[in-house]
Scaffold this active site. Structure first.
Site, PDB file in Angstrom:
ATOM      1  N   GLU A  45      50.715  43.454  32.482  1.00 41.08           N
ATOM      2  CA  GLU A  45      49.329  43.322  32.042  1.00 41.08           C
ATOM      3  C   GLU A  45      48.894  44.576  31.285  1.00 41.08           C
ATOM      4  O   GLU A  45      48.429  45.549  31.909  1.00 41.08           O
ATOM      5  CB  GLU A  45      48.401  43.133  33.238  1.00 41.08           C
ATOM      6  N   SER A  72      43.996  38.475  28.649  1.00 34.64           N
ATOM      7  CA  SER A  72      43.374  37.589  27.650  1.00 34.64           C
ATOM      8  C   SER A  72      44.192  36.343  27.335  1.00 34.64           C
ATOM      9  O   SER A  72      44.196  35.867  26.196  1.00 34.64           O
ATOM     10  CB  SER A  72      43.064  38.365  26.366  1.00 34.64           C
ATOM     11  N   GLY A  79      40.695  41.216  29.665  1.00 31.31           N
ATOM     12  CA  GLY A  79      39.281  40.938  29.422  1.00 31.31           C
ATOM     13  C   GLY A  79      38.807  41.355  28.040  1.00 31.31           C
ATOM     14  O   GLY A  79      37.609  41.427  27.791  1.00 31.31           O
TER      15      GLY A  79
HETATM   16  C1  PEP Z   1      43.596  39.911  34.895  1.00 42.46           C
HETATM   17  O1  PEP Z   1      42.642  40.508  35.314  1.00 42.46           O
HETATM   18  O2  PEP Z   1      44.618  39.831  35.593  1.00 42.46           O
HETATM   19  C2  PEP Z   1      43.502  39.309  33.576  1.00 42.46           C
HETATM   20  C3  PEP Z   1      44.600  39.030  32.975  1.00 42.46           C
HETATM   21  O3  PEP Z   1      42.223  39.122  33.053  1.00 42.46           O
HETATM   22  P1  PEP Z   1      41.848  38.348  31.698  1.00 42.46           P
HETATM   23  O4  PEP Z   1      42.713  37.095  31.632  1.00 42.46           O
HETATM   24  O5  PEP Z   1      40.418  38.026  31.823  1.00 42.46           O
HETATM   25  O6  PEP Z   1      42.176  39.269  30.572  1.00 42.46           O
END
Ligand code: PEP
Length: 251
Positions: A164, A208, A170
């Site tokens: 990630e 995202s 986000g």
């Molecule tokens: C997350 O918090 O693990 C995440 C991927 O958030 P988002 O999909 O909103 O970017």
């Protein structure tokens, strides 16, 4: 092989939102998916969600665990308690935990050990900052986090790793498909070397993921699934991502 699609509700969701999970479960009952699907709500919703999801294709997970079994840790919840409440997996080391609560890789590794001891499948998060990416350090940072956050106790166990990139969470932006594939391939190689006799852990992409980009990301052979934040809050979006995983597997 089916992908692993996990919804991370973060600090969102109240009683009324359990209906979104019901809608996901109902759709999967009508049309089973090749994907393994889980939702990780806040601690306060976890037990109720687990009861509602019992017997469905939706597993329930936690967003964190404490490293100890029990004790004087006001406000914390142990892995054994989460398992008792109906969780079967736990997100550990999310970048928001690492930044909001200053969690180190050593602490993450201790939490992973606690999850394993309580029969929770750990989903261990790793990812670089924007500055690290700009400085060309993304791969190095992620591999170092993997080395330090994944304890030897994972050998022979089921677990997953979520790549990630912090700057993508986000933010509405993602790395290019090539950048995702590069990190995932390197992580897969590192895991093979570190845990040679262990069933290959799925490496999820998170940051995202939404209906519009899920199909391309999940079509990458190196991507074993997705960790989904905002787009997991509405059944329609989350289901579109699950169906994108089906389409990717069917290609
Ligand atoms: C997350 O918090 O693990 C995440 C991927 O958030 P988002 O999909 O909103 O970017």
């Amino acid at each position: 092989m089916g992908k692993l699609i996990i919804g991370n509700w973060k600090m969102h969701g109240a009683s009324r939102d359990l209906a979104e999970a019901d809608a996901v479960a109902a759709d999967l009952a009508r049309r089973p998916s090749s994907a393994r699907v889980a939702i990780c709500p806040s601690f306060v919703l976890l037990h109720r969600l687990a009861e509602r999801m019992a017997g469905t294709a939706v597993a329930v997970g936690a967003q964190d665990v404490h490293a100890n079994d029990q004790g004087a840790h006001t406000g914390d919840v142990s892995a054994a308690m989460l398992h008792d409440a109906g969780a079967s997996l736990a997100i550990i080391g999310h970048s928001e935990r690492r930044s909001d609560h200053f969690e180190t890789c050593d602490q993450v590794a201790a939490k992973v050990r606690a999850a394993l001891a309580a029969d929770l499948e750990p989903i261990v998060c790793l990812g670089e900052t924007l500055q690290e990416r700009r400085e060309g350090l993304a791969l190095e940072v992620v591999l170092r986090q993997a080395r330090d956050s994944l304890p030897d106790a994972l050998a022979g166990k089921d677990f997953a790793v979520a790549y990630e990139p912090i700057w993508a969470i986000g933010a509405g932006v993602t790395p290019s498909l090539g950048e995702i594939a590069e990190i995932h391939a390197a992580l897969a190689q590192a895991l093979r070397q570190r845990f040679p006799n262990t069933r290959p852990a799925p490496i999820l992409y998170g940051g995202s993921v939404k209906p519009a980009n899920a199909r391309d990301i999940l079509a990458l052979a190196e991507v074993g699934g997705a960790l989904v934040g905002a787009a997991s809050l509405k059944a329609s979006d989350f289901l579109a991502i699950i169906r994108a995983a089906d389409a990717a597997v069917a290609r």
